[in-house]
Design a protein around this motif. Structure first.
Motif, mmCIF file in Angstrom:
data_model
loop_
_atom_site.group_PDB
_atom_site.id
_atom_site.type_symbol
_atom_site.label_atom_id
_atom_site.label_comp_id
_atom_site.label_asym_id
_atom_site.label_seq_id
_atom_site.Cartn_x
_atom_site.Cartn_y
_atom_site.Cartn_z
ATOM 1 N N ASP A 9 0.824 -1.216 0.000
ATOM 2 C CA ASP A 9 0.000 0.000 0.000
ATOM 3 C C ASP A 9 0.853 1.259 0.000
ATOM 4 O O ASP A 9 0.538 2.244 -0.690
ATOM 5 C CB ASP A 9 -0.962 -0.009 1.185
ATOM 6 C CG ASP A 9 -0.256 -0.094 2.533
ATOM 7 O OD1 ASP A 9 0.748 -0.851 2.638
ATOM 8 O OD2 ASP A 9 -0.693 0.602 3.475
ATOM 9 N N LEU A 28 -5.940 2.637 -4.754
ATOM 10 C CA LEU A 28 -4.526 2.788 -5.101
ATOM 11 C C LEU A 28 -4.134 2.049 -6.371
ATOM 12 O O LEU A 28 -3.016 2.221 -6.858
ATOM 13 C CB LEU A 28 -3.653 2.291 -3.937
ATOM 14 C CG LEU A 28 -3.809 3.033 -2.611
ATOM 15 C CD1 LEU A 28 -2.941 2.383 -1.535
ATOM 16 C CD2 LEU A 28 -3.460 4.511 -2.772
ATOM 17 N N LYS A 86 1.221 6.551 -6.954
ATOM 18 C CA LYS A 86 0.079 7.404 -7.274
ATOM 19 C C LYS A 86 0.402 8.877 -7.060
ATOM 20 O O LYS A 86 -0.052 9.740 -7.814
ATOM 21 C CB LYS A 86 -1.129 7.003 -6.435
ATOM 22 C CG LYS A 86 -1.699 5.629 -6.746
ATOM 23 C CD LYS A 86 -2.236 5.537 -8.163
ATOM 24 C CE LYS A 86 -3.465 6.402 -8.367
ATOM 25 N NZ LYS A 86 -3.956 6.316 -9.779
ATOM 26 N N LEU A 124 2.327 1.706 -3.474
ATOM 27 C CA LEU A 124 1.313 2.194 -4.405
ATOM 28 C C LEU A 124 0.999 3.671 -4.156
ATOM 29 O O LEU A 124 0.804 4.437 -5.118
ATOM 30 C CB LEU A 124 0.043 1.357 -4.272
ATOM 31 C CG LEU A 124 0.127 -0.069 -4.826
ATOM 32 C CD1 LEU A 124 -1.025 -0.914 -4.299
ATOM 33 C CD2 LEU A 124 0.116 -0.054 -6.352
ATOM 34 N N LYS A 125 0.952 4.096 -2.898
ATOM 35 C CA LYS A 125 0.697 5.502 -2.589
ATOM 36 C C LYS A 125 1.789 6.387 -3.179
ATOM 37 O O LYS A 125 1.509 7.477 -3.706
ATOM 38 C CB LYS A 125 0.606 5.699 -1.072
ATOM 39 C CG LYS A 125 -0.686 5.216 -0.457
ATOM 40 C CD LYS A 125 -0.679 5.389 1.062
ATOM 41 C CE LYS A 125 -1.954 4.828 1.674
ATOM 42 N NZ LYS A 125 -1.946 4.918 3.168
#
Length: 330
Positions: A69, A101, A76, A72-73
């Motif tokens: 996570d 995400l 992004k 992915l953050k």
């Protein structure tokens, strides 16, 4: 005619570890660390400078990485389109952390028959797929169903489409099998199977890159006139923080990145390896989807035209088309 001179995709192997044992894959047999998040952040920054637009965080099973996570953050925040494919064993547990995400979330399915799917995956994971669909729906997520097509399951496409995709409003991705190394992927796809694939590609909410079919009709990549642009269209990073060239499946050279991915990619050593893309003896007849798809996107030829309608269709369905426009920075 070359349209894009920089890589557009990164296949980022965040681990080779996997909690399944698929018969048509050998990644799970390899020892592997998990990528270090600090190095990932530096590499993502360099990938942005290189012009990459899409990051496929892959494996192995990417959901095994406990900090997926956070990775992915970071991606992004830099404007990348993100994609993750999972066997669903861990998705129900991690779904809330991953919500919002992943632009292109794929749930792998090999058969609508529970026993057949579990046999293909080497573990009992069919129930986890069903649970993952429920969890995703509750969270408002729209995963794709990724169906790898073999000679022995092509006639199951209709059942997968009717049972899993239409009722849930999900995209069905048809992923034709490809041969690589010594892995047993079954018989080559027959002309009859290719015809069936073309039929299904015209259905609403079904995605099949039509150029994949044309490439197989043409006998795959030919080293005297290669369509493969694996090394110049795609950056491949291993869990060991290595740049792998010319592609993961061939893996002729692995070069330590040492926090200098941007400069390394432009080095003479890498340029010489890129120049060999699609031209080495092992490249003859290659149809590996994950490298042909970006190859079709960067050079205007008959495969570019074949791929264009299906590519537009998928990105319209997923809402990612604006991010892929020329001049739109990652």
């Amino acid at each position: 005619m070359r349209l894009i001179s920089h890589p557009v995709l990164c296949n980022y192997y965040i681990t080779y570890r996997c909690n399944a044992q698929c018969g048509f894959c050998d990644i799970w047999e390899k020892p592997s660390p998990y990528v270090d998040i600090k190095r990932v952040k530096k590499n993502l920054s360099d990938l942005k400078r290189l012009g990459v637009k899409v990051i496929d965080f892959t494996g192995g099973e990417p959901l095994l990485h406990q900090n997926l996570d956070l990775i992915l953050k970071e991606a992004k925040s830099l404007g990348f389109i993100t994609t993750v494919t999972t066997n669903c064993l861990l998705y129900p547990k991690m779904a809330k952390k991953l919500k919002g995400l992943i632009d292109m979330l794929h749930f792998s399915l090999d058969s609508p028959n529970e026993d057949e799917h579990n046999l293909s995956r080497g573990v009992r994971c069919f129930d986890f797929l069903l649970k993952s669909l429920e969890v995703a729906k509750d969270l408002g997520e729209k995963p794709d169903i990724l169906f790898t097509v073999f000679e022995n399951n092509v006639d199951q496409i209709e059942e997968v489409y009717e049972k899993f995709c239409k009722p849930n409003g999900l995209v069905l991705i048809l992923n034709p099998m490809f041969e690589y190394g010594s892995v047993n992927t079954g018989d080559a796809l027959s002309n009859n199977t290719l015809t069936k694939l073309k039929y299904w590609s015209k259905k609403p909410s079904v995605y099949l890159n039509d150029a994949f079919v044309q490439l197989r009709i043409d006998g795959g990549n030919h080293i005297n006139k290669p369509v493969c642009k694996a090394a110049s269209s795609t950056v491949v990073i291993s869990p060991f923080n290595e740049l792998i060239l010319p592609c993961y499946h061939l893996g002729i050279q692995s070069i330590k990145i040492q926090d200098d991915l941007y400069d390394l990619y432009h080095s003479e050593e890498v340029k010489k390896l890129i120049a060999q893309e699609g031209r080495m003896p092992a490249c003859e007849g290659c149809t590996i989807n994950c490298y042909m798809q970006p190859s079709f996107a960067i050079e205007m030829n008959k495969y570019w035209w074949k791929a264009l309608p299906s590519t537009l269709k998928y990105n319209l369905l997923k809402g990612t088309w604006k991010q892929l426009l020329p001049g739109k920075k990652a």
